[in-house]
Write a protein that holds these residues in place. Structure first.
Motif, PDB file in Angstrom:
ATOM      1  N   GLY A  50       0.824  -1.211   0.000  1.00 25.19           N
ATOM      2  CA  GLY A  50       0.000   0.000   0.000  1.00 25.19           C
ATOM      3  C   GLY A  50       0.852   1.252   0.000  1.00 25.19           C
ATOM      4  N   LEU A  51       1.936   1.248   0.798  1.00 22.73           N
ATOM      5  CA  LEU A  51       2.825   2.412   0.846  1.00 22.73           C
ATOM      6  C   LEU A  51       3.521   2.623  -0.496  1.00 22.73           C
ATOM      7  CD1 LEU A  51       4.440   1.949   4.382  1.00 22.73           C
ATOM      8  CD2 LEU A  51       2.618   3.517   3.721  1.00 22.73           C
ATOM      9  N   GLU A  52       3.850   1.529  -1.177  1.00 17.96           N
ATOM     10  CA  GLU A  52       4.475   1.643  -2.496  1.00 17.96           C
ATOM     11  C   GLU A  52       3.498   2.273  -3.494  1.00 17.96           C
ATOM     12  OE1 GLU A  52       7.616   1.080  -3.243  1.00 17.96           O
ATOM     13  OE2 GLU A  52       7.965   0.581  -1.134  1.00 17.96           O
ATOM     14  N   VAL A  53       2.228   1.878  -3.418  1.00 17.48           N
ATOM     15  CA  VAL A  53       1.224   2.476  -4.305  1.00 17.48           C
ATOM     16  C   VAL A  53       1.100   3.977  -4.038  1.00 17.48           C
ATOM     17  CG1 VAL A  53      -1.239   2.522  -4.908  1.00 17.48           C
ATOM     18  CG2 VAL A  53      -0.076   0.337  -4.544  1.00 17.48           C
ATOM     19  N   LEU A  54       1.110   4.357  -2.750  1.00 19.14           N
ATOM     20  CA  LEU A  54       0.987   5.778  -2.387  1.00 19.14           C
ATOM     21  C   LEU A  54       2.163   6.603  -2.902  1.00 19.14           C
ATOM     22  CD1 LEU A  54      -0.333   5.442   1.276  1.00 19.14           C
ATOM     23  CD2 LEU A  54      -1.575   6.348  -0.670  1.00 19.14           C
ATOM     24  N   LYS A  55       3.340   5.948  -3.053  1.00 21.65           N
ATOM     25  CA  LYS A  55       4.494   6.667  -3.611  1.00 21.65           C
ATOM     26  C   LYS A  55       4.303   6.979  -5.092  1.00 21.65           C
ATOM     27  CE  LYS A  55       8.053   4.730  -0.525  1.00 21.65           C
ATOM     28  NZ  LYS A  55       9.275   3.884  -0.476  1.00 21.65           N
ATOM     29  N   GLU A  56       3.589   6.079  -5.770  1.00 24.98           N
ATOM     30  CA  GLU A  56       3.466   6.206  -7.221  1.00 24.98           C
ATOM     31  C   GLU A  56       2.176   6.893  -7.669  1.00 24.98           C
ATOM     32  OE1 GLU A  56       5.844   5.298  -9.244  1.00 24.98           O
ATOM     33  OE2 GLU A  56       7.119   4.510  -7.620  1.00 24.98           O
ATOM     34  N   GLN A  57       1.115   6.812  -6.840  1.00 24.47           N
ATOM     35  CA  GLN A  57      -0.194   7.298  -7.267  1.00 24.47           C
ATOM     36  C   GLN A  57      -0.741   8.327  -6.272  1.00 24.47           C
ATOM     37  OE1 GLN A  57      -1.435   6.394 -10.151  1.00 24.47           O
ATOM     38  NE2 GLN A  57       0.026   4.738 -10.576  1.00 24.47           N
ATOM     39  N   ALA A  58      -1.502   9.280  -6.791  1.00 19.99           N
ATOM     40  CA  ALA A  58      -2.212  10.241  -5.932  1.00 19.99           C
ATOM     41  C   ALA A  58      -3.529   9.597  -5.505  1.00 19.99           C
ATOM     42  CB  ALA A  58      -2.461  11.545  -6.672  1.00 19.99           C
ATOM     43  N   ILE A  59      -3.609   9.188  -4.266  1.00 23.39           N
ATOM     44  CA  ILE A  59      -4.775   8.470  -3.754  1.00 23.39           C
ATOM     45  C   ILE A  59      -5.647   9.406  -2.923  1.00 23.39           C
ATOM     46  CG2 ILE A  59      -5.533   6.566  -2.284  1.00 23.39           C
ATOM     47  CD1 ILE A  59      -4.251   5.644  -4.889  1.00 23.39           C
ATOM     48  N   ASP A  60      -6.962   9.320  -3.151  1.00 26.93           N
ATOM     49  CA  ASP A  60      -7.898  10.153  -2.391  1.00 26.93           C
ATOM     50  C   ASP A  60      -8.451   9.420  -1.167  1.00 26.93           C
ATOM     51  OD1 ASP A  60      -7.841  12.413  -4.133  1.00 26.93           O
ATOM     52  OD2 ASP A  60      -9.044  11.282  -5.558  1.00 26.93           O
ATOM     53  N   VAL A  61      -8.850   8.152  -1.333  1.00 29.72           N
ATOM     54  CA  VAL A  61      -9.496   7.405  -0.255  1.00 29.72           C
ATOM     55  C   VAL A  61      -8.815   6.043  -0.104  1.00 29.72           C
ATOM     56  CG1 VAL A  61     -11.650   6.401   0.588  1.00 29.72           C
ATOM     57  CG2 VAL A  61     -11.701   8.554  -0.682  1.00 29.72           C
ATOM     58  N   ILE A  62      -8.555   5.661   1.161  1.00 31.27           N
ATOM     59  CA  ILE A  62      -7.946   4.362   1.461  1.00 31.27           C
ATOM     60  C   ILE A  62      -8.932   3.535   2.294  1.00 31.27           C
ATOM     61  CG2 ILE A  62      -6.025   3.166   2.581  1.00 31.27           C
ATOM     62  CD1 ILE A  62      -4.388   5.744   2.299  1.00 31.27           C
ATOM     63  N   VAL A  63      -9.160   2.290   1.873  1.00 27.23           N
ATOM     64  CA  VAL A  63      -9.934   1.334   2.668  1.00 27.23           C
ATOM     65  C   VAL A  63      -8.981   0.192   3.017  1.00 27.23           C
ATOM     66  CG1 VAL A  63     -11.880  -0.241   2.746  1.00 27.23           C
ATOM     67  CG2 VAL A  63     -12.095   1.938   1.540  1.00 27.23           C
ATOM     68  N   SER A  64      -8.673   0.033   4.310  1.00 29.63           N
ATOM     69  CA  SER A  64      -7.681  -0.961   4.730  1.00 29.63           C
ATOM     70  C   SER A  64      -8.255  -1.903   5.778  1.00 29.63           C
ATOM     71  CB  SER A  64      -6.441  -0.261   5.296  1.00 29.63           C
ATOM     72  OG  SER A  64      -5.528  -1.202   5.840  1.00 29.63           O
ATOM     73  N   ASP A  65      -7.905  -3.181   5.654  1.00 30.12           N
ATOM     74  CA  ASP A  65      -8.256  -4.156   6.680  1.00 30.12           C
ATOM     75  C   ASP A  65      -7.418  -3.891   7.930  1.00 30.12           C
ATOM     76  OD1 ASP A  65      -9.517  -6.281   7.839  1.00 30.12           O
ATOM     77  OD2 ASP A  65      -8.130  -7.766   7.060  1.00 30.12           O
ATOM     78  N   ALA A  66      -7.934  -4.258   9.093  1.00 33.08           N
ATOM     79  CA  ALA A  66      -7.225  -4.015  10.345  1.00 33.08           C
ATOM     80  C   ALA A  66      -6.166  -5.084  10.606  1.00 33.08           C
ATOM     81  CB  ALA A  66      -8.203  -3.948  11.513  1.00 33.08           C
TER      82      ALA A  66
END
Length: 448
Positions: A50-66
């Motif tokens: 997920g952190l790698e995706v955030l480095k490459e893409q401008a993300i508006d909303v994140i839905v993450s499992d706990a």
């Protein structure tokens, strides 16, 4: 249409959604759920991915499992919150993940959490609302930057460059025309953003919009001026969005002289941001004067009664009342009666006598002069159907639940577990609706 107005329309871009879960079947289900949504969907099988995706893409909303190995959902969201604070973060959690929920609220600064198994429609609505919020925030930032930029350019222009002044003025007229249809929504957006930034109070605070509206009606303020007044009440703290936390969260009397000088400029700065938007010129004038006092001891200009509009005099009384009972003005919060006594003591010197009397009458009508009809209860005393009468925060001041929420059994059990994990009791204030069955022994214990 001008380039600036075209750029304003260009703010409506496709939002982006990042789904993070270590279970492929869950991730596939989530991806299918948002397949038809008008957004770009990205997936990650772990927090690190997920952190790698955030480095490459401008993300508006994140839905993450706990619950994820190596890096939990709250740990991932905490890093995302620090590095990408403008994202809206949502946690998916099992019923028993109380510790994960607490960590996500306090560290990951999530906006919502959703229990598994999730309701497809509710999750889709939650994500859609998050996209709307993100888009409005981007639009607002663009508008504010645009207005500020144009104002700075106009101020810097030489008077001899008449042709340039006319050209820039024409551009502002075109921009104002483009904003005319949406400026009311922009005002509401400002108000919502300001509410997120404004310090939360531990006391029950009357709605200032309702106060100034009722006061204005008692004082026979014309309808057009009432509209300007309510908009000024919503946006009076607009320029405080740029304040450092120390300046925003410290009572005025405890500020240093240098900090007070900076603080006193906020009405002027707020008015400056609005004065070039034609429909908001009267609103800007009210904001400029709402901290001026009749005898000239107010700020930012120290103007006296003759120069202070009647609308601003109304807002001054309502605003100072709210600041007195919330502790924004003085070192300690005042009770309703102490605040009213102070306003009355300054009536005729600081405040309009008629405005103070109107406020007193309005508060009496709203029964604020009497004690609030709610009950302070322990978490173990909560019963399904009770309604939170005040915002709920933990001992760190972190927001947990908003007042007005009707408590269900699942929410009560969640609160009990959160309280246990925090090792400090919550201050729980509730209303007991008529007809709700509460045992006589419990009611007797509460009323003590």
């Amino acid at each position: 249409m001008s380039n600036d107005a075209s750029n304003l329309d260009a703010m409506e871009t496709r939002p982006s959604l990042l789904l993070v879960d270590d279970e492929k079947n869950v991730l596939s289900s989530l991806k299918r759920l948002f397949r038809k949504a008008n957004c770009d969907v990205f997936i990650a099988n772990s927090g690190q991915e997920g952190l790698e995706v955030l480095k490459e893409q401008a993300i508006d909303v994140i839905v993450s499992d706990a619950r994820m190995p190596e890096m939990t959902g709250p740990e991932f969201l905490a890093i995302a919150a620090e590095k990408h604070p403008n994202t809206i973060r949502i946690l998916l959690t099992g019923y028993a993940d109380m510790e994960a929920i607490s960590d996500a609220i306090n560290l990951g600064r999530i906006s919502h959490y959703v229990e598994k198994p999730w309701d497809d429609e509710k999750l889709q609505t939650l994500v859609h609302d998050a996209f709307v919020t993100i888009n409005l925030k981007k639009r607002n930032e663009h508008l504010q930057s645009l207005v500020t930029s144009q104002n700075e350019k106009l101020t810097a222009m030489n008077e001899t460059l008449e042709a340039t002044v006319k050209e820039r003025t024409q551009k502002i007229i075109e921009i104002n025309a483009a904003l005319q249809e949406n400026y009311k929504n922009t005002i509401d957006l400002f108000a919502n953003l300001l509410d997120m930034r404004t310090p939360r109070s531990s006391v029950d605070v009357p709605d200032i919009i309702s106060l100034v509206t009722d006061m204005a009606e008692l004082l026979n303020l014309p309808q057009r001026e009432l509209i300007h007044l309510t908009r000024a009440a919503k946006m009076r703290y607009m320029s405080q969005m740029s304040f450092a936390d120390e300046l925003l969260f410290t009572p005025y009397v405890l500020l240093s002289e240098e900090q007070k000088h900076e603080y006193k400029q906020y009405p002027l700065k707020g008015a400056t941001l609005l004065k070039n938007i034609r429909p908001l010129v009267p609103v800007a004038d009210i904001i400029l004067h709402h901290k001026e006092y009749l005898n000239g001891e107010g700020y930012p200009r120290g103007e006296k009664e003759a120069s202070i509009p009647k609308s601003a005099q109304i807002l001054t009384v309502a605003n100072d009342y709210v600041e007195l009972i919330t502790g924004r003005m003085w070192e300690t919060t005042l009770s309703h009666q102490d605040a009213m006594d102070y306003l009355i003591s300054k009536s005729g010197t600081y405040y309009s006598t008629s405005a103070v009397e109107a406020l007193k009458s309005c508060l009496s009508t709203q029964k604020i002069e009497h004690s609030i009809d709610d009950h302070c209860v322990a978490s173990q005393q909560l019963t399904a159907g009770m309604i939170l009468s005040r915002d709920l925060r933990n001992h760190h001041g972190d927001f947990l639940l908003a007042k007005g929420v009707e408590l269900a059994d699942s929410a009560i059990m969640l609160l009990i577990e959160l309280e246990k994990s925090s090792k400090k009791e919550f201050n729980l204030f509730v209303d007991i609706p008529a007809g709700l069955e509460v045992s006589k022994s419990l009611l007797k214990e509460i009323q003590k």
